[in-house]
Scaffold this motif. Structure first.
Motif, short mmCIF file in Angstrom:
data_model
loop_
_atom_site.label_atom_id
_atom_site.label_comp_id
_atom_site.label_asym_id
_atom_site.label_seq_id
_atom_site.Cartn_x
_atom_site.Cartn_y
_atom_site.Cartn_z
N VAL A 15 -29.12 -0.25 -22.32
CA VAL A 15 -29.58 0.35 -23.84
C VAL A 15 -30.98 0.06 -24.27
CG1 VAL A 15 -28.84 1.12 -25.90
CG2 VAL A 15 -27.38 0.95 -24.18
N ALA A 16 -31.27 -1.12 -24.00
CA ALA A 16 -32.37 -1.70 -24.47
C ALA A 16 -33.55 -0.97 -23.60
CB ALA A 16 -32.69 -3.18 -24.67
N ALA A 17 -33.60 -1.12 -22.40
CA ALA A 17 -34.54 -0.76 -21.58
C ALA A 17 -34.57 0.98 -21.67
CB ALA A 17 -34.05 -0.83 -20.10
N LEU A 18 -33.40 1.93 -22.05
CA LEU A 18 -33.47 3.12 -22.19
C LEU A 18 -34.18 3.50 -23.32
CD1 LEU A 18 -29.89 3.81 -21.24
CD2 LEU A 18 -32.16 4.53 -19.91
N LEU A 19 -34.18 2.78 -24.48
CA LEU A 19 -34.74 2.81 -25.72
C LEU A 19 -36.18 2.57 -25.55
CD1 LEU A 19 -33.45 1.65 -29.12
CD2 LEU A 19 -35.70 0.82 -28.20
N ARG A 20 -36.49 1.61 -24.84
CA ARG A 20 -37.96 1.36 -24.58
C ARG A 20 -38.74 2.68 -23.95
NH1 ARG A 20 -36.32 -3.98 -23.22
NH2 ARG A 20 -36.58 -3.35 -20.99
#
Length: 185
Positions: free
Chosen positions: A125-130
């Protein structure tokens, strides 16, 4: 184009699991007939689940042994795993995401079908957010403070505004919040 929806339960103090990996006991504070019905109705919107490796392995270990409507859904729905270390995805109807994350997920969203959901998978999710790939966050706030645990949102540079689009209070005291990320143009 399909939406990418992140669905998670979270404590009031921001954790999506307790101090130990897979400590989800706080889910009991939110769970009840309403959240069960919500989960089953939400499953009708899901065309694929997108998982990070850790969540995929935990979900596969748990759901492949379970029975019932939610287990039938979890075992039958298409599952796509984002991992550079997983050798094979052998849970029923699973495959690894091929290619680099931003382009491969964007391509997955362009394919016809129902929406793509992410359960758990905080690192993913952190990577998708970035990469500004999340279209909606659905967060069930459980009425409990753990005082420690794994935070749902990982640190990142900058800030991300969220537009609240809907709320659903539950009799357990939990609240489901629907947010649209407000990415900078």
């Amino acid at each position: 184009m399909r939406k990418l929806v992140v669905w998670n339960l979270m404590t009031l103090d921001g954790s999506f699991e307790g101090a130990e990996k897979w400590d989800l006991a706080f889910h009991d504070t939110a769970w009840g007939d309403e959240l069960s019905a919500f989960s089953q109705a939400q499953a009708e919107e899901v065309g694929a689940l997108l998982f990070g490796r850790v969540t995929y392995e935990g979900m596969a270990a748990y759901w492949s042994k379970e029975t019932g409507p939610i287990a039938d859904f979890m075992n039958g729905v298409e599952k796509v795993v984002v991992s550079k270390t997983l050798d094979k995805a052998d849970w029923n109807n699973s495959r690894r995401l091929e290619g680099e994350l931003p382009g491969a997920v964007a391509e997955l969203k362009r394919r016809p079908g129902k929406d793509i959901y992410v359960f758990g998978s905080a690192e993913l999710v952190a990577a998708l957010l970035r990469h500004e790939l999340v279209d909606e966050y659905r967060i069930c706030i459980a009425p409990v403070v753990l005082g420690g645990g794994t935070p749902m949102f990982k640190p990142f540079d900058g800030a991300l505004g969220m537009k609240l689009t809907k709320t659903t209070p539950l009799k357990t005291g939990a609240v489901i919040l629907y947010y649209e990320p407000q990415y900078r143009a």
